[in-house]
Design an enzyme around this catalytic site. Sequence first.
Site, mmCIF file in Angstrom:
data_model
loop_
_atom_site.group_PDB
_atom_site.id
_atom_site.type_symbol
_atom_site.label_atom_id
_atom_site.label_comp_id
_atom_site.label_asym_id
_atom_site.label_seq_id
_atom_site.Cartn_x
_atom_site.Cartn_y
_atom_site.Cartn_z
ATOM 1 N N ASP A 169 -18.618 10.989 -41.866
ATOM 2 C CA ASP A 169 -17.610 11.802 -42.527
ATOM 3 C C ASP A 169 -16.907 10.945 -43.572
ATOM 4 O O ASP A 169 -17.107 9.738 -43.649
ATOM 5 C CB ASP A 169 -16.626 12.387 -41.521
ATOM 6 N N ASP A 173 -20.534 18.836 -34.553
ATOM 7 C CA ASP A 173 -20.101 17.577 -33.947
ATOM 8 C C ASP A 173 -18.779 17.829 -33.259
ATOM 9 O O ASP A 173 -18.021 18.724 -33.653
ATOM 10 C CB ASP A 173 -19.929 16.478 -34.996
ATOM 11 N N CYS A 221 -29.821 21.047 -14.569
ATOM 12 C CA CYS A 221 -29.818 19.876 -15.445
ATOM 13 C C CYS A 221 -30.713 18.781 -14.881
ATOM 14 O O CYS A 221 -30.696 18.505 -13.678
ATOM 15 C CB CYS A 221 -28.394 19.351 -15.612
ATOM 16 N N CYS A 252 -30.636 15.557 -16.144
ATOM 17 C CA CYS A 252 -30.127 14.255 -16.563
ATOM 18 C C CYS A 252 -30.048 13.308 -15.366
ATOM 19 O O CYS A 252 -30.045 13.752 -14.213
ATOM 20 C CB CYS A 252 -28.752 14.408 -17.216
ATOM 21 N N CYS A 299 -27.324 14.205 -12.713
ATOM 22 C CA CYS A 299 -27.603 15.348 -11.829
ATOM 23 C C CYS A 299 -28.758 15.055 -10.874
ATOM 24 O O CYS A 299 -28.793 15.586 -9.762
ATOM 25 C CB CYS A 299 -27.891 16.593 -12.653
ATOM 26 N N HIS A 346 -24.148 13.191 -18.661
ATOM 27 C CA HIS A 346 -24.408 14.597 -18.334
ATOM 28 C C HIS A 346 -23.920 15.529 -19.439
ATOM 29 O O HIS A 346 -24.641 16.445 -19.855
ATOM 30 C CB HIS A 346 -23.732 14.984 -17.019
#
Length: 375
Positions: free
Chosen positions: A91, A265, A303, A305, A308, A334
Amino acid sequence: MSLSFELLASDGAARRGRIATAHGTVETPAFMPLGTAGTVKAMLPQSVAETGAEIVLGNTFHLMLRPGAERVAALGGLHKFMNWPRPILTDSGGFQVMSLANLRKITEEGVRFRSHVDGAEHFLSPERAMEIQNLLGSDIQMVLDECAPFPSTETAIEKSLALSMRWARRSKAAFGEQEHHSCFGIVQGGVYPHLRRRSAEELRQIGFDGYAVGGLAVGEGQAAMFEVLEATLPHLPFDRPRYLMGVGKPDDMVGAALRGIDMFDCVLPTRSGRNGQAFTWNGPLNLRNARHAEDEAPLDVACLCPTCKSYSRAYLHHVVKSGEIIASMLLTWHNLTFFQDVMRAFRHAVTGKTAASFARNFLDDYRAGEPEDGG
Protein backbone atom coordinates in the site's frame (compact mmCIF):
# COMPACT_ATOMS: atom_id res chain seq x y z
CA MET A 1 2.52 -3.42 -17.66
CA SER A 2 3.97 -6.56 -16.10
CA LEU A 3 0.65 -7.61 -14.60
CA SER A 4 -1.96 -9.43 -16.64
CA PHE A 5 -5.49 -10.39 -15.64
CA GLU A 6 -7.30 -13.31 -17.25
CA LEU A 7 -11.02 -13.74 -16.68
CA LEU A 8 -11.63 -17.48 -16.42
CA ALA A 9 -15.34 -17.54 -15.52
CA SER A 10 -18.18 -15.31 -14.39
CA ASP A 11 -21.53 -15.79 -12.72
CA GLY A 12 -23.60 -12.64 -12.66
CA ALA A 13 -21.28 -9.94 -11.37
CA ALA A 14 -19.02 -12.49 -9.63
CA ARG A 15 -15.71 -13.25 -11.33
CA ARG A 16 -13.12 -16.01 -11.32
CA GLY A 17 -9.77 -14.87 -12.63
CA ARG A 18 -6.01 -15.17 -12.60
CA ILE A 19 -3.44 -12.42 -12.08
CA ALA A 20 0.03 -13.01 -13.48
CA THR A 21 2.98 -11.07 -12.03
CA ALA A 22 6.74 -11.26 -12.27
CA HIS A 23 6.79 -13.41 -9.11
CA GLY A 24 3.97 -15.79 -9.95
CA THR A 25 0.23 -16.07 -10.42
CA VAL A 26 -2.67 -15.33 -8.09
CA GLU A 27 -6.04 -17.05 -8.41
CA THR A 28 -8.93 -14.66 -7.78
CA PRO A 29 -10.96 -13.83 -5.80
CA ALA A 30 -7.95 -13.81 -3.48
CA PHE A 31 -7.28 -12.92 0.13
CA MET A 32 -3.91 -11.31 0.87
CA PRO A 33 -2.50 -11.83 4.39
CA LEU A 34 -0.87 -8.76 5.92
CA GLY A 35 2.90 -8.87 6.09
CA THR A 36 2.87 -5.40 7.62
CA ALA A 37 6.51 -5.02 8.66
CA GLY A 38 7.92 -7.72 6.38
CA THR A 39 6.32 -10.60 8.27
CA VAL A 40 2.90 -12.17 8.66
CA LYS A 41 2.67 -12.14 12.45
CA ALA A 42 3.10 -15.50 14.22
CA MET A 43 3.80 -17.30 10.90
CA LEU A 44 6.81 -18.50 8.93
CA PRO A 45 6.72 -17.65 5.21
CA GLN A 46 6.46 -21.31 4.23
CA SER A 47 3.56 -21.72 6.65
CA VAL A 48 1.78 -18.77 5.02
CA ALA A 49 2.20 -20.46 1.64
CA GLU A 50 0.83 -23.72 3.06
CA THR A 51 -2.42 -21.97 3.96
CA GLY A 52 -2.96 -21.42 0.24
CA ALA A 53 -1.92 -17.77 0.14
CA GLU A 54 -0.29 -16.73 -3.14
CA ILE A 55 0.28 -13.02 -2.41
CA VAL A 56 0.91 -10.98 0.73
CA LEU A 57 0.67 -7.28 1.50
CA GLY A 58 3.55 -5.17 2.77
CA ASN A 59 3.03 -1.85 4.51
CA THR A 60 4.89 1.11 3.02
CA PHE A 61 4.39 3.32 6.09
CA HIS A 62 5.85 0.85 8.58
CA LEU A 63 8.69 -0.27 6.30
CA MET A 64 9.72 3.30 5.45
CA LEU A 65 10.03 4.05 9.17
CA ARG A 66 11.74 0.80 10.11
CA PRO A 67 14.08 -0.54 8.74
CA GLY A 68 13.83 1.99 5.88
CA ALA A 69 13.19 1.48 2.17
CA GLU A 70 16.76 2.23 1.15
CA ARG A 71 18.04 -0.43 3.55
CA VAL A 72 15.59 -3.02 2.23
CA ALA A 73 16.69 -2.20 -1.32
CA ALA A 74 20.37 -2.54 -0.39
CA LEU A 75 19.59 -5.97 1.09
CA GLY A 76 18.04 -7.22 -2.14
CA GLY A 77 14.45 -5.99 -1.97
CA LEU A 78 11.44 -7.00 0.07
CA HIS A 79 10.97 -10.46 -1.51
CA LYS A 80 14.47 -11.53 -0.48
CA PHE A 81 14.41 -9.60 2.81
CA MET A 82 11.30 -11.38 4.12
CA ASN A 83 11.95 -14.68 2.31
CA TRP A 84 8.72 -14.53 0.30
CA PRO A 85 9.44 -15.35 -3.38
CA ARG A 86 5.80 -14.96 -4.44
CA PRO A 87 3.88 -11.77 -5.36
CA ILE A 88 3.77 -8.82 -2.97
CA LEU A 89 1.42 -5.83 -2.98
CA THR A 90 2.41 -2.71 -1.06
CA ASP A 91 0.00 0.00 0.00
CA SER A 92 1.08 3.62 -0.33
CA GLY A 93 1.16 4.41 3.38
CA GLY A 94 -1.58 7.01 3.13
CA PHE A 95 -4.06 5.28 5.43
CA GLN A 96 -1.47 4.76 8.17
CA VAL A 97 -0.28 8.35 7.91
CA MET A 98 -3.84 9.57 8.40
CA SER A 99 -4.67 7.16 11.22
CA LEU A 100 -1.39 6.53 13.08
CA ALA A 101 0.99 9.42 12.53
CA ASN A 102 1.34 12.30 14.97
CA LEU A 103 1.10 15.99 14.11
CA ARG A 104 0.32 15.37 10.46
CA LYS A 105 -0.20 18.28 8.09
CA ILE A 106 -1.74 17.72 4.66
CA THR A 107 -0.90 20.09 1.81
CA GLU A 108 -1.13 19.92 -1.95
CA GLU A 109 2.42 18.61 -2.03
CA GLY A 110 1.88 15.72 0.40
CA VAL A 111 1.74 14.90 4.09
CA ARG A 112 4.24 15.96 6.74
CA PHE A 113 4.10 13.92 9.94
CA ARG A 114 6.02 12.67 12.96
CA SER A 115 6.84 9.00 13.33
CA HIS A 116 5.11 7.04 16.07
CA VAL A 117 8.36 5.06 16.38
CA ASP A 118 10.85 7.78 17.33
CA GLY A 119 9.14 11.13 16.77
CA ALA A 120 11.26 11.97 13.72
CA GLU A 121 9.66 14.18 11.07
CA HIS A 122 8.90 12.69 7.64
CA PHE A 123 7.33 13.91 4.43
CA LEU A 124 5.34 11.61 2.18
CA SER A 125 4.40 12.86 -1.29
CA PRO A 126 2.93 10.88 -4.18
CA GLU A 127 6.40 10.79 -5.73
CA ARG A 128 8.08 9.61 -2.53
CA ALA A 129 5.39 6.96 -1.96
CA MET A 130 6.11 5.48 -5.39
CA GLU A 131 9.88 5.76 -4.86
CA ILE A 132 9.62 3.83 -1.59
CA GLN A 133 7.53 1.07 -3.17
CA ASN A 134 9.98 0.84 -6.06
CA LEU A 135 12.85 0.47 -3.59
CA LEU A 136 10.91 -2.30 -1.83
CA GLY A 137 10.44 -3.98 -5.20
CA SER A 138 6.79 -4.95 -4.77
CA ASP A 139 4.89 -6.40 -7.71
CA ILE A 140 1.79 -4.21 -7.21
CA GLN A 141 2.17 -0.64 -6.00
CA MET A 142 -0.61 1.68 -4.84
CA VAL A 143 -1.02 5.40 -5.49
CA LEU A 144 -0.99 7.81 -2.56
CA ASP A 145 -4.46 9.02 -1.62
CA GLU A 146 -6.08 10.91 1.23
CA CYS A 147 -8.23 8.75 3.49
CA ALA A 148 -11.03 10.95 4.74
CA PRO A 149 -12.59 9.95 8.07
CA PHE A 150 -16.09 8.52 8.42
CA PRO A 151 -18.49 10.17 8.76
CA SER A 152 -17.64 13.23 6.67
CA THR A 153 -19.86 15.71 4.88
CA GLU A 154 -20.32 15.49 1.14
CA THR A 155 -18.44 18.78 0.78
CA ALA A 156 -15.47 17.43 2.75
CA ILE A 157 -15.44 14.17 0.78
CA GLU A 158 -15.60 16.03 -2.53
CA LYS A 159 -12.62 18.19 -1.56
CA SER A 160 -10.68 15.14 -0.37
CA LEU A 161 -11.54 13.25 -3.55
CA ALA A 162 -10.24 16.06 -5.75
CA LEU A 163 -6.90 15.99 -3.90
CA SER A 164 -6.71 12.19 -4.18
CA MET A 165 -7.28 12.37 -7.94
CA ARG A 166 -4.52 14.97 -8.35
CA TRP A 167 -2.24 12.76 -6.27
CA ALA A 168 -3.24 9.76 -8.41
CA ARG A 169 -2.01 11.54 -11.53
CA ARG A 170 1.25 12.45 -9.84
CA SER A 171 1.67 8.91 -8.52
CA LYS A 172 1.14 7.43 -11.98
CA ALA A 173 3.60 9.89 -13.52
CA ALA A 174 6.18 9.03 -10.86
CA PHE A 175 5.60 5.31 -11.41
CA GLY A 176 6.19 5.72 -15.14
CA GLU A 177 6.50 2.60 -17.28
CA GLN A 178 8.04 -0.33 -15.44
CA GLU A 179 8.64 -3.78 -16.84
CA HIS A 180 8.32 -5.81 -13.64
CA HIS A 181 5.91 -3.79 -11.51
CA SER A 182 2.29 -2.62 -11.73
CA CYS A 183 0.40 0.37 -10.37
CA PHE A 184 -3.19 0.45 -9.03
CA GLY A 185 -5.40 3.51 -8.66
CA ILE A 186 -7.71 3.93 -5.65
CA VAL A 187 -11.37 4.94 -5.93
CA GLN A 188 -12.53 7.30 -3.17
CA GLY A 189 -15.76 9.21 -2.62
CA GLY A 190 -17.12 8.14 0.75
CA VAL A 191 -20.67 6.78 0.72
CA TYR A 192 -21.75 9.12 -2.09
CA PRO A 193 -22.43 7.13 -5.29
CA HIS A 194 -22.00 10.07 -7.68
CA LEU A 195 -18.60 10.86 -6.18
CA ARG A 196 -17.56 7.21 -6.44
CA ARG A 197 -18.54 7.20 -10.10
CA ARG A 198 -16.61 10.42 -10.68
CA SER A 199 -13.52 8.95 -9.04
CA ALA A 200 -13.76 5.71 -11.04
CA GLU A 201 -14.11 7.61 -14.31
CA GLU A 202 -11.16 9.90 -13.56
CA LEU A 203 -8.95 6.94 -12.69
CA ARG A 204 -9.94 5.19 -15.92
CA GLN A 205 -8.86 8.27 -17.85
CA ILE A 206 -5.46 8.18 -16.14
CA GLY A 207 -5.16 4.44 -16.82
CA PHE A 208 -3.98 1.89 -14.27
CA ASP A 209 -3.08 -1.80 -14.21
CA GLY A 210 -5.77 -2.41 -11.59
CA TYR A 211 -8.26 -0.49 -9.50
CA ALA A 212 -8.82 -0.50 -5.75
CA VAL A 213 -11.84 0.68 -3.81
CA GLY A 214 -10.69 2.50 -0.68
CA GLY A 215 -12.38 4.31 2.18
CA LEU A 216 -14.77 1.48 3.12
CA ALA A 217 -15.07 -0.78 6.18
CA VAL A 218 -14.48 2.33 8.29
CA GLY A 219 -17.81 2.33 10.12
CA GLU A 220 -20.38 2.78 7.36
CA GLY A 221 -21.86 -0.70 7.82
CA GLN A 222 -22.13 -3.65 5.46
CA ALA A 223 -25.28 -2.52 3.64
CA ALA A 224 -23.74 0.87 2.80
CA MET A 225 -20.51 -0.79 1.70
CA PHE A 226 -22.36 -3.09 -0.69
CA GLU A 227 -24.36 -0.13 -2.06
CA VAL A 228 -21.11 1.73 -2.78
CA LEU A 229 -19.67 -1.32 -4.56
CA GLU A 230 -22.79 -1.73 -6.67
CA ALA A 231 -22.56 1.94 -7.68
CA THR A 232 -18.81 1.84 -8.33
CA LEU A 233 -17.80 -1.45 -9.94
CA PRO A 234 -19.77 -1.04 -13.21
CA HIS A 235 -17.64 2.04 -13.90
CA LEU A 236 -14.32 0.21 -13.57
CA PRO A 237 -12.67 -1.65 -16.48
CA PHE A 238 -13.96 -5.19 -16.76
CA ASP A 239 -10.53 -6.51 -17.79
CA ARG A 240 -8.57 -5.22 -14.78
CA PRO A 241 -8.38 -6.57 -11.20
CA ARG A 242 -10.58 -4.93 -8.57
CA TYR A 243 -9.26 -4.70 -5.01
CA LEU A 244 -11.38 -3.86 -1.94
CA MET A 245 -8.92 -2.44 0.56
CA GLY A 246 -9.03 -3.43 4.24
CA VAL A 247 -11.86 -6.00 3.92
CA GLY A 248 -12.54 -8.06 5.67
CA LYS A 249 -14.84 -10.15 7.64
CA PRO A 250 -15.72 -13.43 5.90
CA ASP A 251 -19.31 -12.39 5.22
CA ASP A 252 -18.10 -9.02 3.88
CA MET A 253 -15.69 -10.77 1.52
CA VAL A 254 -18.27 -13.20 0.17
CA GLY A 255 -20.79 -10.41 -0.38
CA ALA A 256 -18.21 -8.20 -2.08
CA ALA A 257 -16.93 -11.05 -4.28
CA LEU A 258 -20.52 -11.70 -5.33
CA ARG A 259 -20.58 -8.09 -6.55
CA GLY A 260 -17.37 -8.42 -8.56
CA ILE A 261 -14.39 -7.80 -6.24
CA ASP A 262 -11.22 -9.80 -7.01
CA MET A 263 -8.81 -9.02 -4.15
CA PHE A 264 -9.04 -8.50 -0.40
CA ASP A 265 -6.75 -7.81 2.56
CA CYS A 266 -7.45 -7.46 6.25
CA VAL A 267 -5.71 -7.67 9.61
CA LEU A 268 -8.63 -9.67 11.03
CA PRO A 269 -7.41 -13.29 10.70
CA THR A 270 -3.99 -12.58 12.19
CA ARG A 271 -5.08 -10.09 14.85
CA SER A 272 -7.95 -12.34 15.90
CA GLY A 273 -5.59 -15.30 16.07
CA ARG A 274 -3.43 -13.40 18.53
CA ASN A 275 -6.49 -12.60 20.61
CA GLY A 276 -8.04 -16.03 20.97
CA GLN A 277 -10.60 -15.90 18.17
CA ALA A 278 -11.00 -18.53 15.45
CA PHE A 279 -13.15 -18.34 12.32
CA THR A 280 -15.12 -21.41 11.22
CA TRP A 281 -17.77 -22.31 8.66
CA ASN A 282 -20.29 -22.04 11.51
CA GLY A 283 -19.17 -18.64 12.69
CA PRO A 284 -16.40 -17.29 14.93
CA LEU A 285 -15.32 -18.92 18.20
CA ASN A 286 -13.83 -17.27 21.26
CA LEU A 287 -11.37 -19.79 22.69
CA ARG A 288 -11.30 -17.95 26.01
CA ASN A 289 -14.80 -19.17 26.75
CA ALA A 290 -15.09 -21.85 29.42
CA ARG A 291 -17.35 -23.96 27.20
CA HIS A 292 -14.25 -25.05 25.26
CA ALA A 293 -12.26 -26.21 28.30
CA GLU A 294 -13.16 -29.92 27.94
CA ASP A 295 -14.09 -30.02 24.26
CA GLU A 296 -12.04 -32.62 22.38
CA ALA A 297 -13.36 -31.54 18.96
CA PRO A 298 -11.22 -29.57 16.49
CA LEU A 299 -11.98 -25.96 15.73
CA ASP A 300 -13.67 -26.96 12.48
CA VAL A 301 -14.24 -30.52 11.25
CA ALA A 302 -14.18 -29.25 7.66
CA CYS A 303 -10.70 -27.74 8.00
CA LEU A 304 -7.49 -29.62 7.13
CA CYS A 305 -5.02 -27.16 8.61
CA PRO A 306 -2.38 -28.48 11.07
CA THR A 307 -4.25 -26.87 13.97
CA CYS A 308 -7.51 -28.69 13.23
CA LYS A 309 -5.75 -31.98 12.43
CA SER A 310 -3.69 -32.10 15.62
CA TYR A 311 -5.20 -29.98 18.40
CA SER A 312 -8.49 -29.89 20.29
CA ARG A 313 -10.52 -26.89 21.33
CA ALA A 314 -9.68 -27.83 24.91
CA TYR A 315 -5.95 -27.53 24.25
CA LEU A 316 -6.38 -24.26 22.38
CA HIS A 317 -8.50 -22.90 25.23
CA HIS A 318 -5.70 -23.86 27.62
CA VAL A 319 -2.86 -22.19 25.70
CA VAL A 320 -4.96 -19.08 25.01
CA LYS A 321 -5.83 -18.69 28.69
CA SER A 322 -2.19 -19.38 29.63
CA GLY A 323 -0.88 -16.74 27.24
CA GLU A 324 1.36 -19.21 25.42
CA ILE A 325 2.95 -18.09 22.13
CA ILE A 326 1.79 -21.28 20.43
CA ALA A 327 -1.81 -20.08 20.81
CA SER A 328 -1.16 -17.17 18.45
CA MET A 329 0.65 -19.46 16.02
CA LEU A 330 -2.02 -22.17 15.89
CA LEU A 331 -5.03 -19.85 15.71
CA THR A 332 -3.42 -17.62 13.09
CA TRP A 333 -2.54 -20.65 10.96
CA HIS A 334 -6.13 -21.85 11.16
CA ASN A 335 -7.66 -18.42 10.46
CA LEU A 336 -5.49 -17.80 7.40
CA THR A 337 -6.33 -21.27 6.10
CA PHE A 338 -10.04 -20.64 6.64
CA PHE A 339 -9.91 -17.36 4.70
CA GLN A 340 -8.13 -19.09 1.83
CA ASP A 341 -10.63 -21.97 1.92
CA VAL A 342 -13.54 -19.52 1.64
CA MET A 343 -11.95 -17.84 -1.37
CA ARG A 344 -11.20 -21.21 -2.99
CA ALA A 345 -14.78 -22.38 -2.47
CA PHE A 346 -16.11 -19.16 -3.94
CA ARG A 347 -13.91 -19.56 -7.02
CA HIS A 348 -15.31 -23.06 -7.55
CA ALA A 349 -18.84 -21.70 -7.15
CA VAL A 350 -18.26 -19.08 -9.84
CA THR A 351 -16.92 -21.74 -12.21
CA GLY A 352 -19.97 -23.90 -11.48
CA LYS A 353 -22.41 -20.96 -11.84
CA THR A 354 -23.54 -21.36 -8.22
CA ALA A 355 -22.04 -18.18 -6.71
CA ALA A 356 -25.35 -16.78 -5.45
CA SER A 357 -26.43 -20.02 -3.78
CA PHE A 358 -22.96 -20.51 -2.28
CA ALA A 359 -23.06 -17.00 -0.82
CA ARG A 360 -26.57 -17.52 0.56
CA ASN A 361 -25.69 -20.87 2.17
CA PHE A 362 -22.39 -19.59 3.52
CA LEU A 363 -23.98 -16.56 5.12
CA ASP A 364 -26.80 -18.64 6.63
CA ASP A 365 -24.32 -21.09 8.20
CA TYR A 366 -21.75 -18.48 9.23
CA ARG A 367 -24.29 -16.25 10.93
CA ALA A 368 -26.20 -19.11 12.55
CA GLY A 369 -23.37 -19.96 14.92
CA GLU A 370 -24.11 -19.50 18.60
CA PRO A 371 -22.86 -16.06 19.71
CA GLU A 372 -19.77 -16.21 21.86
CA ASP A 373 -20.07 -14.51 25.22
CA GLY A 374 -16.51 -13.23 25.48
CA GLY A 375 -15.40 -15.60 28.25
